[in-house]
Scaffold this active site. Structure first.
Site, PDB file in Angstrom:
ATOM      1  N   HIS A 125       8.483  21.342  16.146  1.00  0.00           N
ATOM      2  CA  HIS A 125       7.065  21.090  16.405  1.00  0.00           C
ATOM      3  C   HIS A 125       6.928  20.074  17.521  1.00  0.00           C
ATOM      4  O   HIS A 125       7.683  19.115  17.625  1.00  0.00           O
ATOM      5  CB  HIS A 125       6.328  20.667  15.131  1.00  0.00           C
ATOM      6  CG  HIS A 125       6.528  19.262  14.668  1.00  0.00           C
ATOM      7  ND1 HIS A 125       5.764  18.204  15.126  1.00  0.00           N
ATOM      8  CD2 HIS A 125       7.377  18.735  13.753  1.00  0.00           C
ATOM      9  CE1 HIS A 125       6.133  17.089  14.508  1.00  0.00           C
ATOM     10  NE2 HIS A 125       7.114  17.381  13.679  1.00  0.00           N
ATOM     11  N   ASP A 137       9.487  11.803  16.042  1.00  0.00           N
ATOM     12  CA  ASP A 137       8.796  12.834  15.273  1.00  0.00           C
ATOM     13  C   ASP A 137       7.685  13.461  16.106  1.00  0.00           C
ATOM     14  O   ASP A 137       6.552  12.999  16.061  1.00  0.00           O
ATOM     15  CB  ASP A 137       8.227  12.219  13.992  1.00  0.00           C
ATOM     16  CG  ASP A 137       7.586  13.246  13.072  1.00  0.00           C
ATOM     17  OD1 ASP A 137       7.825  14.457  13.273  1.00  0.00           O
ATOM     18  OD2 ASP A 137       6.853  12.839  12.157  1.00  0.00           O
ATOM     19  N   GLU A 171       1.755  20.929  13.402  1.00  0.00           N
ATOM     20  CA  GLU A 171       2.651  20.768  12.253  1.00  0.00           C
ATOM     21  C   GLU A 171       2.202  19.614  11.375  1.00  0.00           C
ATOM     22  O   GLU A 171       2.282  19.681  10.138  1.00  0.00           O
ATOM     23  CB  GLU A 171       4.087  20.547  12.743  1.00  0.00           C
ATOM     24  CG  GLU A 171       5.140  20.547  11.637  1.00  0.00           C
ATOM     25  CD  GLU A 171       5.432  19.164  11.058  1.00  0.00           C
ATOM     26  OE1 GLU A 171       6.265  19.067  10.139  1.00  0.00           O
ATOM     27  OE2 GLU A 171       4.836  18.175  11.532  1.00  0.00           O
ATOM     28  N   GLU A 172       1.736  18.556  12.024  1.00  0.00           N
ATOM     29  CA  GLU A 172       1.357  17.361  11.272  1.00  0.00           C
ATOM     30  C   GLU A 172       0.114  17.565  10.405  1.00  0.00           C
ATOM     31  O   GLU A 172      -0.190  16.739   9.551  1.00  0.00           O
ATOM     32  CB  GLU A 172       1.141  16.188  12.234  1.00  0.00           C
ATOM     33  CG  GLU A 172       2.367  15.780  13.041  1.00  0.00           C
ATOM     34  CD  GLU A 172       3.474  15.163  12.186  1.00  0.00           C
ATOM     35  OE1 GLU A 172       3.313  15.087  10.945  1.00  0.00           O
ATOM     36  OE2 GLU A 172       4.499  14.768  12.764  1.00  0.00           O
ATOM     37  N   ASP A 200      13.647  18.911  13.386  1.00  0.00           N
ATOM     38  CA  ASP A 200      12.512  18.007  13.222  1.00  0.00           C
ATOM     39  C   ASP A 200      13.056  16.618  12.908  1.00  0.00           C
ATOM     40  O   ASP A 200      13.636  16.406  11.848  1.00  0.00           O
ATOM     41  CB  ASP A 200      11.626  18.508  12.081  1.00  0.00           C
ATOM     42  CG  ASP A 200      10.308  17.762  11.978  1.00  0.00           C
ATOM     43  OD1 ASP A 200      10.121  16.787  12.720  1.00  0.00           O
ATOM     44  OD2 ASP A 200       9.476  18.164  11.145  1.00  0.00           O
ATOM     45  N   HIS A 287       5.603   8.032  11.706  1.00  0.00           N
ATOM     46  CA  HIS A 287       4.141   8.194  11.747  1.00  0.00           C
ATOM     47  C   HIS A 287       3.425   6.902  12.115  1.00  0.00           C
ATOM     48  O   HIS A 287       2.321   6.636  11.628  1.00  0.00           O
ATOM     49  CB  HIS A 287       3.622   8.739  10.407  1.00  0.00           C
ATOM     50  CG  HIS A 287       3.848  10.204  10.238  1.00  0.00           C
ATOM     51  ND1 HIS A 287       3.345  10.923   9.177  1.00  0.00           N
ATOM     52  CD2 HIS A 287       4.538  11.105  10.995  1.00  0.00           C
ATOM     53  CE1 HIS A 287       3.704  12.198   9.293  1.00  0.00           C
ATOM     54  NE2 HIS A 287       4.440  12.320  10.386  1.00  0.00           N
TER      55      HIS A 287
END
Length: 438
Positions: A125, A137, A171-172, A200, A287
């Site tokens: 992603h 990420d 994706e998130e 990922d 994140h």
């Protein structure tokens, strides 16, 4: 990597079918110059992977600090990756969907050649969360897959299987882009995908080396690579079902992949075998706004990028074409005098696995009173023309010759044609026979 259902707000999604979906191998892929497949997987240059990360970081900085779905930074990221692939000879397709009121994008890149009924996919992603640039990420997986695709181009790789690469959007928000891709594939196209590899978060700053355990063949391929480095692995459990392999797995497609850890804590035993710091998360910036260029472990990124290439080269090879399979047409075909059109003699090839070899043999037996008049071509099933004879030989009669053709970019099965044209007046003849050997 997206949060598990229990740890994220429910994503309200509205799908809209928009644009073309990249479900099938394009009918007419313009292959680059055919060259023999690289004998061993390449070393993926860490500097190249990090250069892609630097570009993604700059894109985020220039677009509000992130590369999230629906934001300008995501579209700029897609454009960057697509530009690299287009320049390298891939056939790219931009697939659009709608989620949370915003247009999303998947990017699909097909490498010319390989068996269209046996597709090996690799993907990652490309979106980040809104709080940061998302360099680990999932810039890390996206950059490694991109550089592996570019390595395929540099090598002129012609594996048995058809290679396809994907970069997923949203994706998130709950695997939105990859779900959209899989859900819009016809059943026949899903059946052609022999495996999907997912990458990922593969550059975590306090890394572990985790391998998906979904498909045993894919799992063992990655384990073999790490065994060769003397690096122990563990089965990946932290992100199970939380990344883009899940829609493929749910559709019955074999999946596998790599992961270096998110916000789980590294144990003392893991620190002892992998290094790093026990009692800390694999990625303390997961994140978060600090998921930047400084949030990457170079050793992990380098190893995992090489593992991506190892898997593509190994799993893409499939079963090699057995040597010495011959197909022949012995029916006479008259070659009329110029200015008549060219004539063709067909051979239907079936039961051969994968592509034709780089040393495909073509035996030609043409009876003619002046072979210097003749232009003779081998025409592949996809219409690609390989010239065998172009008015050479002067006034000698008959053309009985064996040619070696690098047809490694061509799927072996299908209808091959020997095409012959008389380009000057006063002499005639016929195709007596011809044979193609793989």
């Amino acid at each position: 990597m997206s949060l598990s259902v229990s740890r994220r707000l429910a994503a309200v999604t509205a799908f809209a079918v928009a644009g073309l979906f990249a479900s099938a191998v394009p009918a007419a892929l313009a292959a680059p110059s055919a060259v023999a497949a690289a004998p061993t997987p390449p070393d993926i240059p860490l500097a190249n992977v990090k250069a892609h990360l630097s570009q993604l970081s700059t894109i985020a900085a220039n677009n509000g600090g992130n590369r999230a779905h629906g934001r300008a930074g995501y579209k700029a990221s897609i454009d960057y990756v697509k530009g690299k692939l287009d320049a390298a000879g891939f056939t790219t397709t931009l697939q659009t969907f709608t989620s949370s009121g915003a247009t999303g994008y998947n990017l699909i890149a097909d490498w010319p050649g390989g068996d269209p009924n046996s597709v090996l996919m690799a993907g990652s992603h490309l979106d980040s969360v809104t709080s940061g640039a998302g360099i680990n990420d999932n810039g890390s997986g996206s950059a490694a897959v991109l550089e592996t695709a570019l390595a395929v181009s540099r090598a002129g790789l012609q594996p048995t299987k058809h290679l396809r690469f994907g970069w997923w959007g949203a994706e998130e928000l709950g695997l939105i882009g990859s779900k959209y891709y899989v859900n819009n594939l016809p059943a026949a196209e899903k059946a052609k995908i022999s495996g999907y590899l997912n990458f990922d978060m593969i550059g975590s700053p306090n890394p572990g080396y985790f391998v998906y355990d979904d498909d045993p063949t894919i799992e063992q391929t990655f384990k073999n690579y790490y065994a060769g480095l003397g690096v122990p692995t563990e089965i990946e459990t932290e992100g199970d079902g939380r990344s883009d392999h899940a829609p493929f797995k749910n559709a019955g497609i074999p999946v596998g992949g790599l992961f270096s850890g998110a916000d789980y804590t590294k144990t003392a035993a893991q620190a002892q075998k992998w290094g790093g710091t026990s009692g800390q998360a694999f990625d303390r910036c997961y994140h978060s706004s600090c998921d930047s260029l400084t949030n990457i472990n170079d050793t992990a990124l380098d190893r995992n990028s090489d593992a991506v290439a190892y898997a593509i080269w190994t799993l893409g090879a499939g079963t090699p074409v057995p040597p010495g399979q011959s197909f022949e047409n012995t029916a006479d075909v008259n070659v009329p005098d110029s200015p008549a059109a060219a004539v063709s003699s067909p051979i239907t090839v079936s039961g051969v696995t994968g592509n034709a070899p780089a040393t495909t043999k073509v035996d030609v037996n043409i009876v003619h009173t002046y072979r210097g008049d003749l232009v003779v071509d081998l025409v592949a099933p996809d219409g690609t023309v390989y010239n065998l004879h172009n008015r050479s030989g002067g006034s000698a009669d008959n053309l009985v010759q064996t040619y070696t053709v690098n047809a490694s970019s061509e799927v072996a099965n299908g209808v091959w044609n020997l095409r012959v044209k008389d380009t000057a007046a006063q002499d005639v003849g016929y195709i007596n026979s011809w044979k193609i050997t793989f």
